[in-house]
Design a protein around this motif. Structure first.
Motif, PDB file in Angstrom:
ATOM      1  N   LEU A 122     -44.207 -36.162  -9.451  1.00 43.15           N
ATOM      2  CA  LEU A 122     -43.144 -35.493  -8.707  1.00 43.15           C
ATOM      3  C   LEU A 122     -41.896 -35.359  -9.577  1.00 43.15           C
ATOM      4  O   LEU A 122     -41.255 -34.315  -9.600  1.00 43.15           O
ATOM      5  CB  LEU A 122     -42.822 -36.249  -7.418  1.00 43.15           C
ATOM      6  CG  LEU A 122     -41.698 -35.673  -6.563  1.00 43.15           C
ATOM      7  CD1 LEU A 122     -41.983 -34.220  -6.186  1.00 43.15           C
ATOM      8  CD2 LEU A 122     -41.510 -36.512  -5.309  1.00 43.15           C
ATOM      9  N   HIS A 123     -41.565 -36.413 -10.310  1.00 39.42           N
ATOM     10  CA  HIS A 123     -40.415 -36.373 -11.208  1.00 39.42           C
ATOM     11  C   HIS A 123     -40.578 -35.248 -12.234  1.00 39.42           C
ATOM     12  O   HIS A 123     -39.650 -34.467 -12.477  1.00 39.42           O
ATOM     13  CB  HIS A 123     -40.250 -37.721 -11.914  1.00 39.42           C
ATOM     14  CG  HIS A 123     -39.079 -37.767 -12.834  1.00 39.42           C
ATOM     15  ND1 HIS A 123     -39.175 -37.430 -14.164  1.00 39.42           N
ATOM     16  CD2 HIS A 123     -37.784 -38.080 -12.607  1.00 39.42           C
ATOM     17  CE1 HIS A 123     -37.992 -37.543 -14.724  1.00 39.42           C
ATOM     18  NE2 HIS A 123     -37.128 -37.951 -13.799  1.00 39.42           N
ATOM     19  N   ASN A 124     -41.750 -35.141 -12.835  1.00 35.23           N
ATOM     20  CA  ASN A 124     -41.991 -34.089 -13.831  1.00 35.23           C
ATOM     21  C   ASN A 124     -41.898 -32.695 -13.211  1.00 35.23           C
ATOM     22  O   ASN A 124     -41.365 -31.774 -13.828  1.00 35.23           O
ATOM     23  CB  ASN A 124     -43.355 -34.280 -14.499  1.00 35.23           C
ATOM     24  CG  ASN A 124     -43.366 -35.498 -15.409  1.00 35.23           C
ATOM     25  OD1 ASN A 124     -42.315 -35.992 -15.816  1.00 35.23           O
ATOM     26  ND2 ASN A 124     -44.552 -36.004 -15.709  1.00 35.23           N
ATOM     27  N   LYS A 125     -42.401 -32.530 -11.985  1.00 35.17           N
ATOM     28  CA  LYS A 125     -42.324 -31.231 -11.313  1.00 35.17           C
ATOM     29  C   LYS A 125     -40.875 -30.833 -11.053  1.00 35.17           C
ATOM     30  O   LYS A 125     -40.476 -29.696 -11.291  1.00 35.17           O
ATOM     31  CB  LYS A 125     -43.098 -31.241 -10.000  1.00 35.17           C
ATOM     32  CG  LYS A 125     -44.584 -31.071 -10.170  1.00 35.17           C
ATOM     33  CD  LYS A 125     -45.125 -30.382  -8.944  1.00 35.17           C
ATOM     34  CE  LYS A 125     -46.607 -30.190  -9.061  1.00 35.17           C
ATOM     35  NZ  LYS A 125     -46.952 -28.970  -9.752  1.00 35.17           N
ATOM     36  N   LEU A 126     -40.092 -31.780 -10.562  1.00 29.43           N
ATOM     37  CA  LEU A 126     -38.699 -31.473 -10.263  1.00 29.43           C
ATOM     38  C   LEU A 126     -37.878 -31.239 -11.534  1.00 29.43           C
ATOM     39  O   LEU A 126     -37.085 -30.309 -11.608  1.00 29.43           O
ATOM     40  CB  LEU A 126     -38.072 -32.592  -9.428  1.00 29.43           C
ATOM     41  CG  LEU A 126     -38.602 -32.713  -7.989  1.00 29.43           C
ATOM     42  CD1 LEU A 126     -38.054 -33.974  -7.346  1.00 29.43           C
ATOM     43  CD2 LEU A 126     -38.241 -31.495  -7.174  1.00 29.43           C
ATOM     44  N   LYS A 127     -38.050 -32.059 -12.529  1.00 31.73           N
ATOM     45  CA  LYS A 127     -37.295 -31.931 -13.770  1.00 31.73           C
ATOM     46  C   LYS A 127     -37.733 -30.717 -14.597  1.00 31.73           C
ATOM     47  O   LYS A 127     -36.932 -30.143 -15.314  1.00 31.73           O
ATOM     48  CB  LYS A 127     -37.462 -33.194 -14.638  1.00 31.73           C
ATOM     49  CG  LYS A 127     -36.591 -34.335 -14.197  1.00 31.73           C
ATOM     50  CD  LYS A 127     -35.150 -33.987 -14.419  1.00 31.73           C
ATOM     51  CE  LYS A 127     -34.288 -35.220 -14.403  1.00 31.73           C
ATOM     52  NZ  LYS A 127     -32.895 -34.940 -14.562  1.00 31.73           N
ATOM     53  N   GLY A 128     -38.985 -30.326 -14.463  1.00 27.69           N
ATOM     54  CA  GLY A 128     -39.520 -29.215 -15.266  1.00 27.69           C
ATOM     55  C   GLY A 128     -39.307 -27.848 -14.639  1.00 27.69           C
ATOM     56  O   GLY A 128     -39.748 -26.832 -15.186  1.00 27.69           O
ATOM     57  N   ARG A 129     -38.614 -27.788 -13.512  1.00 31.18           N
ATOM     58  CA  ARG A 129     -38.401 -26.499 -12.835  1.00 31.18           C
ATOM     59  C   ARG A 129     -37.428 -25.624 -13.625  1.00 31.18           C
ATOM     60  O   ARG A 129     -36.418 -26.083 -14.095  1.00 31.18           O
ATOM     61  CB  ARG A 129     -37.800 -26.727 -11.450  1.00 31.18           C
ATOM     62  CG  ARG A 129     -38.708 -27.462 -10.509  1.00 31.18           C
ATOM     63  CD  ARG A 129     -38.000 -27.781  -9.218  1.00 31.18           C
ATOM     64  NE  ARG A 129     -37.348 -26.632  -8.621  1.00 31.18           N
ATOM     65  CZ  ARG A 129     -37.986 -25.652  -7.992  1.00 31.18           C
ATOM     66  NH1 ARG A 129     -39.289 -25.694  -7.884  1.00 31.18           N
ATOM     67  NH2 ARG A 129     -37.336 -24.646  -7.479  1.00 31.18           N
ATOM     68  N   ALA A 130     -37.776 -24.341 -13.719  1.00 28.55           N
ATOM     69  CA  ALA A 130     -36.865 -23.392 -14.351  1.00 28.55           C
ATOM     70  C   ALA A 130     -35.721 -23.095 -13.375  1.00 28.55           C
ATOM     71  O   ALA A 130     -35.904 -23.151 -12.154  1.00 28.55           O
ATOM     72  CB  ALA A 130     -37.610 -22.114 -14.708  1.00 28.55           C
ATOM     73  N   LYS A 131     -34.561 -22.760 -13.901  1.00 31.85           N
ATOM     74  CA  LYS A 131     -33.387 -22.482 -13.061  1.00 31.85           C
ATOM     75  C   LYS A 131     -33.604 -21.289 -12.138  1.00 31.85           C
ATOM     76  O   LYS A 131     -33.033 -21.220 -11.062  1.00 31.85           O
ATOM     77  CB  LYS A 131     -32.154 -22.225 -13.936  1.00 31.85           C
ATOM     78  CG  LYS A 131     -31.674 -23.445 -14.667  1.00 31.85           C
ATOM     79  CD  LYS A 131     -30.975 -24.371 -13.722  1.00 31.85           C
ATOM     80  CE  LYS A 131     -30.400 -25.544 -14.521  1.00 31.85           C
ATOM     81  NZ  LYS A 131     -29.969 -26.606 -13.683  1.00 31.85           N
ATOM     82  N   HIS A 132     -34.435 -20.326 -12.570  1.00 34.28           N
ATOM     83  CA  HIS A 132     -34.643 -19.120 -11.752  1.00 34.28           C
ATOM     84  C   HIS A 132     -35.662 -19.328 -10.626  1.00 34.28           C
ATOM     85  O   HIS A 132     -35.810 -18.461  -9.785  1.00 34.28           O
ATOM     86  CB  HIS A 132     -35.056 -17.946 -12.644  1.00 34.28           C
ATOM     87  CG  HIS A 132     -36.395 -18.108 -13.291  1.00 34.28           C
ATOM     88  ND1 HIS A 132     -36.542 -18.819 -14.466  1.00 34.28           N
ATOM     89  CD2 HIS A 132     -37.612 -17.682 -12.927  1.00 34.28           C
ATOM     90  CE1 HIS A 132     -37.832 -18.805 -14.803  1.00 34.28           C
ATOM     91  NE2 HIS A 132     -38.494 -18.134 -13.896  1.00 34.28           N
ATOM     92  N   HIS A 133     -36.333 -20.468 -10.600  1.00 35.67           N
ATOM     93  CA  HIS A 133     -37.260 -20.746  -9.506  1.00 35.67           C
ATOM     94  C   HIS A 133     -36.499 -21.038  -8.232  1.00 35.67           C
ATOM     95  O   HIS A 133     -35.370 -21.525  -8.265  1.00 35.67           O
ATOM     96  CB  HIS A 133     -38.160 -21.941  -9.851  1.00 35.67           C
ATOM     97  CG  HIS A 133     -39.192 -21.622 -10.881  1.00 35.67           C
ATOM     98  ND1 HIS A 133     -39.738 -22.580 -11.685  1.00 35.67           N
ATOM     99  CD2 HIS A 133     -39.775 -20.462 -11.262  1.00 35.67           C
ATOM    100  CE1 HIS A 133     -40.612 -22.042 -12.508  1.00 35.67           C
ATOM    101  NE2 HIS A 133     -40.644 -20.746 -12.270  1.00 35.67           N
ATOM    102  N   PRO A 134     -37.124 -20.752  -7.079  1.00 39.74           N
ATOM    103  CA  PRO A 134     -36.436 -21.078  -5.826  1.00 39.74           C
ATOM    104  C   PRO A 134     -36.221 -22.579  -5.712  1.00 39.74           C
ATOM    105  O   PRO A 134     -36.939 -23.365  -6.320  1.00 39.74           O
ATOM    106  CB  PRO A 134     -37.375 -20.566  -4.740  1.00 39.74           C
ATOM    107  CG  PRO A 134     -38.660 -20.243  -5.399  1.00 39.74           C
ATOM    108  CD  PRO A 134     -38.419 -20.144  -6.864  1.00 39.74           C
ATOM    109  N   SER A 135     -35.223 -22.969  -4.917  1.00 43.93           N
ATOM    110  CA  SER A 135     -34.915 -24.386  -4.786  1.00 43.93           C
ATOM    111  C   SER A 135     -36.076 -25.119  -4.127  1.00 43.93           C
ATOM    112  O   SER A 135     -36.855 -24.512  -3.391  1.00 43.93           O
ATOM    113  CB  SER A 135     -33.639 -24.567  -3.957  1.00 43.93           C
ATOM    114  OG  SER A 135     -33.811 -24.020  -2.680  1.00 43.93           O
ATOM    115  N   PRO A 136     -36.219 -26.421  -4.402  1.00 46.50           N
ATOM    116  CA  PRO A 136     -37.348 -27.182  -3.833  1.00 46.50           C
ATOM    117  C   PRO A 136     -37.248 -27.301  -2.324  1.00 46.50           C
ATOM    118  O   PRO A 136     -36.225 -27.127  -1.748  1.00 46.50           O
ATOM    119  CB  PRO A 136     -37.219 -28.553  -4.497  1.00 46.50           C
ATOM    120  CG  PRO A 136     -35.891 -28.622  -5.147  1.00 46.50           C
ATOM    121  CD  PRO A 136     -35.360 -27.240  -5.218  1.00 46.50           C
TER     122      PRO A 136
END
Length: 136
Positions: A122-136
């Motif tokens: 989960l940490h990797n998914k959240l930290k690896g998100r691109a800025k242009h992706h929708p918010s979690p």
């Protein structure tokens, strides 16, 4: 007689010149009135648009306050790193999840925070998100 005719012609030319000057002044006055009318219409339209924007902002603010009130504004808990969670909790928190010793909070603006103990995937998914992706 020629002198009289020339004097009459000069008098008529002077009268015509005055009439033309008066017409030009009237045309300029009408143009100024039209410009003032257009400026007033524009000012009114801008004032109405600003009033509409203010109304939309007020409605959006009321909607957010209602949303916040519906989901609750306060928290009472016993959990790991509770001081850190309490510092980061506020009325803009839209969602809060706890599991094990970890806590994750999502905010209205798309931002998020977490405490220690977050599972590595989960940490990797959240930290690896691109800025242009929708918010979690």
């Amino acid at each position: 007689e020629i002198a009289k005719n020339q004097a009459d012609r000069d008098g008529l030319a002077h009268i015509l010149n005055e009439i033309n000057n008066e017409r030009e002044m009237e045309r300029q006055r009408q143009a100024a009135l039209e410009a003032a009318r257009i400026a007033e219409q524009k000012r009114r339209a801008e004032a109405e648009a600003e009033a509409e924007r203010a109304k939309r902002r007020r409605i959006e603010k009321e909607r957010k306050e209602t949303e916040r009130s519906d989901r609750g504004k306060y928290i009472d808990f016993n959990l790991h790193e509770s001081d850190y969670v309490q510092q980061n909790f506020g009325k803009t928190v839209t969602s809060m999840a706890m599991g094990g010793t970890a806590t994750v909070m999502l905010y209205e603006d798309g931002d998020w925070m977490y405490t220690a103990g977050l599972p590595k995937l989960l940490h990797n998914k959240l930290k690896g998100r691109a800025k242009h992706h929708p918010s979690p």
